[in-house]
Design a protein around this motif. Structure first.
Motif, PDB file in Angstrom:
ATOM      1  N   ALA A   1       0.823  -1.208   0.000  1.00 26.22           N
ATOM      2  CA  ALA A   1       0.000   0.000   0.000  1.00 26.22           C
ATOM      3  C   ALA A   1       0.860   1.263   0.000  1.00 26.22           C
ATOM      4  CB  ALA A   1      -0.933  -0.004   1.212  1.00 26.22           C
ATOM      5  N   PHE A   2       1.975   1.236   0.739  1.00 28.56           N
ATOM      6  CA  PHE A   2       2.846   2.407   0.808  1.00 28.56           C
ATOM      7  C   PHE A   2       3.485   2.709  -0.548  1.00 28.56           C
ATOM      8  CE2 PHE A   2       7.120   4.223   1.557  1.00 28.56           C
ATOM      9  CZ  PHE A   2       6.726   5.458   2.053  1.00 28.56           C
ATOM     10  N   LEU A   3       3.975   1.672  -1.228  1.00 29.93           N
ATOM     11  CA  LEU A   3       4.603   1.890  -2.528  1.00 29.93           C
ATOM     12  C   LEU A   3       3.590   2.416  -3.539  1.00 29.93           C
ATOM     13  CD1 LEU A   3       6.992  -1.197  -2.758  1.00 29.93           C
ATOM     14  CD2 LEU A   3       7.575   1.178  -2.248  1.00 29.93           C
ATOM     15  N   GLN A   4       2.360   1.939  -3.446  1.00 27.81           N
ATOM     16  CA  GLN A   4       1.308   2.454  -4.321  1.00 27.81           C
ATOM     17  C   GLN A   4       1.019   3.919  -4.000  1.00 27.81           C
ATOM     18  OE1 GLN A   4      -0.163   0.662  -6.857  1.00 27.81           O
ATOM     19  NE2 GLN A   4      -1.113   2.614  -7.436  1.00 27.81           N
ATOM     20  N   PHE A   5       0.991   4.224  -2.709  1.00 31.70           N
ATOM     21  CA  PHE A   5       0.735   5.588  -2.240  1.00 31.70           C
ATOM     22  C   PHE A   5       1.822   6.546  -2.738  1.00 31.70           C
ATOM     23  CE2 PHE A   5       1.826   8.738   1.060  1.00 31.70           C
ATOM     24  CZ  PHE A   5       0.639   9.466   1.132  1.00 31.70           C
ATOM     25  N   MET A   6       3.086   6.089  -2.734  1.00 31.63           N
ATOM     26  CA  MET A   6       4.205   6.958  -3.094  1.00 31.63           C
ATOM     27  C   MET A   6       4.467   7.016  -4.595  1.00 31.63           C
ATOM     28  SD  MET A   6       5.253   8.419  -0.380  1.00 31.63           S
ATOM     29  CE  MET A   6       6.698   9.178  -1.121  1.00 31.63           C
ATOM     30  N   ALA A   7       3.768   6.195  -5.381  1.00 30.81           N
ATOM     31  CA  ALA A   7       4.064   6.112  -6.816  1.00 30.81           C
ATOM     32  C   ALA A   7       3.986   7.474  -7.507  1.00 30.81           C
ATOM     33  CB  ALA A   7       3.108   5.128  -7.488  1.00 30.81           C
ATOM     34  N   ASP A   8       3.016   8.282  -7.115  1.00 27.56           N
ATOM     35  CA  ASP A   8       2.841   9.584  -7.765  1.00 27.56           C
ATOM     36  C   ASP A   8       3.807  10.639  -7.237  1.00 27.56           C
ATOM     37  OD1 ASP A   8       0.762   8.546  -9.267  1.00 27.56           O
ATOM     38  OD2 ASP A   8      -0.760   9.116  -7.795  1.00 27.56           O
ATOM     39  N   SER A   9       4.551  10.308  -6.184  1.00 23.58           N
ATOM     40  CA  SER A   9       5.440  11.296  -5.576  1.00 23.58           C
ATOM     41  C   SER A   9       6.891  11.150  -6.008  1.00 23.58           C
ATOM     42  CB  SER A   9       5.372  11.178  -4.042  1.00 23.58           C
ATOM     43  OG  SER A   9       4.048  11.334  -3.599  1.00 23.58           O
ATOM     44  N   ILE A  10       7.206  10.045  -6.659  1.00 21.05           N
ATOM     45  CA  ILE A  10       8.593   9.801  -7.055  1.00 21.05           C
ATOM     46  C   ILE A  10       8.984  10.755  -8.178  1.00 21.05           C
ATOM     47  CG2 ILE A  10      10.154   8.115  -8.099  1.00 21.05           C
ATOM     48  CD1 ILE A  10       8.571   5.941  -6.655  1.00 21.05           C
TER      49      ILE A  10
ATOM     50  N   LEU B   1      17.843   4.396  -9.082  1.00 26.52           N
ATOM     51  CA  LEU B   1      16.670   4.006  -8.305  1.00 26.52           C
ATOM     52  C   LEU B   1      16.924   4.099  -6.804  1.00 26.52           C
ATOM     53  CD1 LEU B   1      15.344   0.971 -10.385  1.00 26.52           C
ATOM     54  CD2 LEU B   1      14.507   3.315 -10.363  1.00 26.52           C
ATOM     55  N   ASN B   2      18.182   3.948  -6.414  1.00 22.43           N
ATOM     56  CA  ASN B   2      18.524   4.081  -4.995  1.00 22.43           C
ATOM     57  C   ASN B   2      18.434   5.517  -4.512  1.00 22.43           C
ATOM     58  OD1 ASN B   2      18.972   1.430  -4.174  1.00 22.43           O
ATOM     59  ND2 ASN B   2      21.062   1.404  -4.986  1.00 22.43           N
ATOM     60  N   LYS B   3      18.230   6.448  -5.445  1.00 18.97           N
ATOM     61  CA  LYS B   3      18.048   7.841  -5.053  1.00 18.97           C
ATOM     62  C   LYS B   3      16.643   8.084  -4.488  1.00 18.97           C
ATOM     63  CE  LYS B   3      21.322   9.720  -8.437  1.00 18.97           C
ATOM     64  NZ  LYS B   3      21.474  10.566  -9.658  1.00 18.97           N
ATOM     65  N   VAL B   4      15.743   7.107  -4.719  1.00 17.82           N
ATOM     66  CA  VAL B   4      14.398   7.229  -4.157  1.00 17.82           C
ATOM     67  C   VAL B   4      14.489   7.058  -2.643  1.00 17.82           C
ATOM     68  CG1 VAL B   4      12.081   6.241  -4.078  1.00 17.82           C
ATOM     69  CG2 VAL B   4      13.335   6.311  -6.249  1.00 17.82           C
ATOM     70  N   SER B   5      14.017   8.033  -1.912  1.00 13.44           N
ATOM     71  CA  SER B   5      14.068   7.965  -0.451  1.00 13.44           C
ATOM     72  C   SER B   5      12.747   8.470   0.117  1.00 13.44           C
ATOM     73  CB  SER B   5      15.227   8.790   0.098  1.00 13.44           C
ATOM     74  OG  SER B   5      15.086  10.158  -0.240  1.00 13.44           O
ATOM     75  N   PHE B   6      12.469   8.069   1.344  1.00 12.38           N
ATOM     76  CA  PHE B   6      11.224   8.438   1.995  1.00 12.38           C
ATOM     77  C   PHE B   6      11.521   9.090   3.336  1.00 12.38           C
ATOM     78  CE2 PHE B   6      10.489   4.357  -0.294  1.00 12.38           C
ATOM     79  CZ  PHE B   6       9.786   4.893  -1.365  1.00 12.38           C
ATOM     80  N   THR B   7      10.718  10.081   3.676  1.00 15.23           N
ATOM     81  CA  THR B   7      10.898  10.791   4.933  1.00 15.23           C
ATOM     82  C   THR B   7       9.894  10.275   5.967  1.00 15.23           C
ATOM     83  OG1 THR B   7       9.306  12.531   4.407  1.00 15.23           O
ATOM     84  CG2 THR B   7      11.581  12.833   3.638  1.00 15.23           C
ATOM     85  N   GLU B   8      10.116  10.635   7.212  1.00 14.05           N
ATOM     86  CA  GLU B   8       9.171  10.256   8.262  1.00 14.05           C
ATOM     87  C   GLU B   8       7.810  10.881   7.994  1.00 14.05           C
ATOM     88  OE1 GLU B   8       8.706  10.834  13.063  1.00 14.05           O
ATOM     89  OE2 GLU B   8      10.686  10.312  12.271  1.00 14.05           O
ATOM     90  N   ASP B   9       7.798  12.064   7.391  1.00 11.70           N
ATOM     91  CA  ASP B   9       6.536  12.719   7.058  1.00 11.70           C
ATOM     92  C   ASP B   9       5.773  11.924   5.995  1.00 11.70           C
ATOM     93  OD1 ASP B   9       4.975  14.944   7.855  1.00 11.70           O
ATOM     94  OD2 ASP B   9       5.323  15.893   5.910  1.00 11.70           O
TER      95      ASP B   9
ATOM     96  N   PHE C   1       1.079   8.672   4.810  1.00 12.77           N
ATOM     97  CA  PHE C   1       0.554   7.396   4.304  1.00 12.77           C
ATOM     98  C   PHE C   1      -0.238   6.661   5.374  1.00 12.77           C
ATOM     99  CE2 PHE C   1       1.466   2.841   4.811  1.00 12.77           C
ATOM    100  CZ  PHE C   1       0.586   2.339   3.860  1.00 12.77           C
ATOM    101  N   LEU C   2       0.359   6.528   6.558  1.00  8.63           N
ATOM    102  CA  LEU C   2      -0.278   5.742   7.613  1.00  8.63           C
ATOM    103  C   LEU C   2      -1.589   6.388   8.065  1.00  8.63           C
ATOM    104  CD1 LEU C   2       0.276   3.127   9.107  1.00  8.63           C
ATOM    105  CD2 LEU C   2       1.339   4.454  10.933  1.00  8.63           C
ATOM    106  N   GLY C   3      -1.585   7.721   8.189  1.00  8.03           N
ATOM    107  CA  GLY C   3      -2.804   8.418   8.598  1.00  8.03           C
ATOM    108  C   GLY C   3      -3.934   8.237   7.606  1.00  8.03           C
ATOM    109  N   GLU C   4      -3.631   8.358   6.316  1.00  7.62           N
ATOM    110  CA  GLU C   4      -4.662   8.179   5.291  1.00  7.62           C
ATOM    111  C   GLU C   4      -5.096   6.718   5.218  1.00  7.62           C
ATOM    112  OE1 GLU C   4      -3.609   9.826   1.520  1.00  7.62           O
ATOM    113  OE2 GLU C   4      -3.272  11.854   2.310  1.00  7.62           O
TER     114      GLU C   4
END
Length: 375
Positions: A216-225, A257-265, A270-273
């Motif tokens: 679910a998280f990877l799907q959520f972040m797909a549009d943000s990469i 691809l290793n340049k893709v990173s995620f923040t705590e925010d 993601f978790l809240g939604e």
């Protein structure tokens, strides 16, 4: 902290320290004098609705099991033994059931799932099984005999519509009366059998798998990469193995691809939604004739507002989440919105002191059916 009758003679801190996720707890008269919140006819009516998840479990004459998914248009005769009707999400359909579920708010809303009601005739049950989540089993009517076990062998019988344990060996046994409650941690084997007609209320706490969350998280972040550029290999040399993926190509793409990173925010949003997203069978009915914004504000400032029982509202840091949507709070609105999330309502004085942004949000949630005016 004040001790809750709900937990017997222990505090929530003691319960979480000694029992939560660790071992069972039997609480006699957790809710003294407790009676079913819905009569059987009302429960059976809910099971006929396509927006309510329900199941009918019966034992066959061969000693096996049969399960029918709702809507349940017809039930066996009440006098017939060994059948069980399960109705999920009763808290979404009834104010009293919602109020019961919210007595467990010493635990985070982010973990809360729903209130399931099980009605069973004599001998009825769903067989020895285990759950992957924490559950409180509150007896509402009649008696139910629970057999439980801390066994590690959780092998299931193959070919059945239910997840029935192959080798269940009970180590403890209890008969619960109305008002009694049994807490069971995840993966604790148990088998409940009705003694006469009975109702049991199951208060469950969701525990999604890491695999489910990861997908679910990877799907959520797909549009943000954001990875600008395109692969190129100006230094390419001739090859005698055209079918082999070039090592340089693999390395270059891995670096990018290793340049893709995620923040705590990112994780928080993601978790809240994800956790506030209504289930697939939860629907809100927008008001056909809502008050105007001005009339709404007048009424809200006089009597206050409350979240709909179907609404899930969470927050973390500067972000607030409601029914799968999120937005950032400014400092001036933070206290008001956190109060709404924690108490599930605002009194008139608090609404009167709210900012224009908050009033606009409250009005939008009101017209969508997410929030109600107090009477």
């Amino acid at each position: 902290m004040k001790k809750l009758t709900l937990l017997g003679d222990i505090t929530p801190e003691q319960f979480l320290r000694d029992y939560w996720h660790k071992k069972p707890l039997l609480i006699r008269q957790a809710i003294p004098g407790f009676k079913p919140l819905l009569p059987f006819d009302k429960l059976a009516e809910l099971a006929t609705k396509d927006y309510v998840e329900s199941r009918l479990v019966t034992k066959t004459t061969e000693g096996s099991w049969d399960m029918q998914h709702g809507p349940l248009k017809e039930l066996p005769a009440r006098k017939q033994r060994e059948w069980t009707m399960l109705v999920q999400g009763v808290n979404l359909q009834d104010d009293n059931a919602d109020a019961l579920l919210r007595q467990f708010r010493f635990l985070p809303d982010a973990r809360r799932d729903d209130l399931m009601v099980s009605f069973a005739t004599d001998g009825g049950g769903v067989g020895p099984h285990f759950d992957s989540y924490d559950v409180f089993l509150l007896q509402a009517e009649g008696q139910r005999r629970w057999k439980i076990s801390a066994q590690k062998d959780l092998t299931l019988i193959e070919g059945l519509p239910l997840k029935i344990l192959k080798k269940f060996k009970a180590t403890e046994e209890f008969v619960l009366e109305p008002g009694d409650m049994l807490y069971l941690p995840p993966h604790y084997a148990h088998d409940g059998e009705a003694i006469g007609d009975c109702q049991t209320y199951s208060i469950g706490f969701r525990s999604p798998s890491y695999q489910e969350l990861g997908e679910a998280f990877l799907q959520f972040m797909a549009d943000s990469i954001d990875l600008p550029g395109r692969y190129a290999d100006p230094e390419l040399e001739p090859t005698s193995k055209p079918a082999e993926i070039p090592k340089a190509m693999l390395g270059k793409l891995a670096d990018e691809l290793n340049k893709v990173s995620f923040t705590e925010d990112d994780f928080a949003i993601f978790l809240g939604e994800y956790l506030s997203e209504p289930k697939h069978n939860v629907f809100f009915q927008p008001l056909e004739k809502p008050l105007t914004a001005g009339k709404f504000q007048q009424s809200a400032e006089k009597n206050g507002v409350s979240l709909s029982r179907k609404t899930q509202m969470l927050y973390r840091g500067k972000n607030v989440f409601i029914n799968g949507e999120s937005f950032a709070m400014n400092k001036a609105d933070k206290a008001t919105l956190e109060t709404l999330a924690n108490t599930r309502g605002l009194n008139g004085a608090t609404v009167a002191g709210a900012s224009e942004d908050v009033l606009e949000a409250l009005f939008a949630w009101y017209t969508d059916g997410w929030l109600e005016l107090n009477k």
